[in-house]
Enzyme design. Structure first.
Site, PDB file in Angstrom:
ATOM      1  N   THR A 235       0.625  -7.506  19.277  1.00  0.00           N
ATOM      2  CA  THR A 235      -0.566  -7.231  20.178  1.00  0.00           C
ATOM      3  C   THR A 235      -2.041  -7.468  19.579  1.00  0.00           C
ATOM      4  OG1 THR A 235       0.650  -5.403  21.105  1.00  0.00           O
ATOM      5  CG2 THR A 235      -1.748  -5.203  21.465  1.00  0.00           C
ATOM      6  N   CYS A 323      -5.959  -6.877  -6.757  1.00  0.00           N
ATOM      7  CA  CYS A 323      -4.637  -6.863  -6.644  1.00  0.00           C
ATOM      8  C   CYS A 323      -4.012  -5.526  -6.351  1.00  0.00           C
ATOM      9  CB  CYS A 323      -3.749  -7.711  -7.803  1.00  0.00           C
ATOM     10  SG  CYS A 323      -3.697  -6.566  -9.043  1.00  0.00           S
TER      11      CYS A 323
END
Ligand code: PLP
Length: 382
Positions: A235, A323
């Site tokens: 969606t 990260c």
């Protein structure tokens, strides 16, 4: 709110107020799923279509070439694994790519080409790699702007080489770090495919863009309801896509003024730090990189300790790229550039952007000069 001096625009950019405001109705009254057929769904679909048209125009591609994804990482992964799945062969990339490119290339048994001392792909090595691979090179991915050191790739030269030696290959660029600094229309002219991420240009997190030129054959990474003409199911994030279109419009409108303004701030920051602190050097010459990038190595200082002291003083900076673990892994980019481990351990990335002010630069200079002094005094006592 506590005052922060935010010099980490390469990790993510503060959102434009206009982008936030453009999104709000789609959380509230216009919440319908654009894949439905009733009137509320059709309104959401119209917003999605308008955002797609606007984004396509700003990139310089047709609306049909724009695929919305969930992030820059997904765009990179889709293109590399999708082309190899659909047409076979092996991917090629540079050693300084973001892990979102490097890991899927390695996973698909691809070839990683070395970079020059500025972090740009080494064109001689690319030439011999492509010549050796012949028709087995099916996708070549070379980043537009490096996320760590800020180097701009000469994509015109890369494109000329790929077209000559591997005309069958899809030329992709991870342009996630480019929109604030470079005109995307110029990039889209020389590549077949481009990845972008809205949170790097003043838009929301969770919206990626992948452009797929008319000749690109690419299998989807995510299967399901067939959205995005079967190229990416799931969606649509209507609010996020509308926010991305608004942010890209503002980025494009303000780019030339912003580049000049930010370059002035960056030059002042770096010149003063080099003047005030011994043993500081820039890893990449300024004419080879983006206006907002200051990447320095500081002798005799561990970047982790420096970032800790800067954070205590409200200065947000980083060492390598952000990260998930927050841990400081040794930088593969600096290693590929030939920077030794001792120097790389004193690397700091100060990335400026659209919200950076003169006052930020003053505070950052004071905090960095003081903190480096403290760390060096600590070392000489201990
Ligand atoms: N590519 C580059 C060059 C990046 O800098 C980043 C994010 O740091 C990504 C890809 C990943 O983008 P995202 O955070 O949207 O997954």
């Amino acid at each position: 709110m506590e005052r922060v001096t935010y010099l980490d625009h390469a990790a993510t950019t503060p959102m434009y107020r206009e982008s936030i405001e453009a999104m709000l109705p789609y959380f509230d009254v216009e919440y319908a799923n654009p894949s439905g057929s009733h009137r509320a769904a059709r309104r959401a679909r119209r917003a999605l279509d308008e955002a797609r048209d606007q984004i396509a125009d700003l990139i310089g591609v047709t609306p049909g070439e724009v695929v919305f994804t969930g992030c820059g990482t997904e765009s990179d992964n889709t293109l590399i694994t999708g082309v190899v799945e659909r047409v076979g062969g092996r991917p090629v990339c540079s050693a300084a790519e973001h892990h979102a490119v490097l890991h899927p290339v390695e996973h698909s048994g691809g070839v990683v080409v070395g970079v020059d001392p500025t972090g740009a792909i080494d064109l001689e090595r690319l030439e011999s790699t492509l010549a050796d691979m012949g028709s087995t090179a099916t996708v070549v991915s070379v980043m537009a702007v490096n996320n760590e050191v800020g180097t701009i790739t000469d994509l015109v030269a890369v494109s000329e080489m790929v077209r000559r030696l591997a005309p069958q290959a899809v030329l992709h660029t991870d342009a996630v770090q480019a929109p604030m600094w470079l005109d995307l229309r110029e990039i889209s002219q020389v590549v077949d495919s481009m990845s972008l991420s809205a949170h790097k240009f003043g838009g929301p997190k969770g919206v990626g863009i992948l452009t797929l030129g008319p000749t690109v054959e690419c299998a989807p990474l995510i299967l399901g309801g067939g959205q995005e003409r079967d190229r990416r199911s799931g969606t649509h994030n209507v609010a996020g896509i509308v926010g991305a279109a608004t942010a890209l419009g503002l980025t494009d409108r303000d780019r030339s003024v912003g580049v000049e303004r930010v370059a002035g701030l960056r030059n002042r920051l770096v010149d003063i730090l080099i003047g005030e602190i011994d043993g500081v050097r820039e890893t990449v010459p300024r004419h080879r990189k983006i206006a907002g990038g200051a990447h320095l190595v500081i002798d005799g200082v561990e970047s982790e300790a420096l970032l800790f002291l800067l954070d205590e003083r409200g200065v947000c900076a980083s060492a390598a790229s952000a990260c998930a673990s927050g841990a400081m892994d040794p930088s593969h980019v600096l290693a590929a550039m030939g920077i030794d481990t001792a120097s790389a351990s004193g690397a700091v990335r100060l990335s400026l952007g659209h919200t950076t002010t003169d006052a930020d630069i003053d505070r950052a200079i004071e905090a960095i000069v003081d903190s480096v002094g403290r760390l060096r005094r600590g070392r000489s006592c201990g």
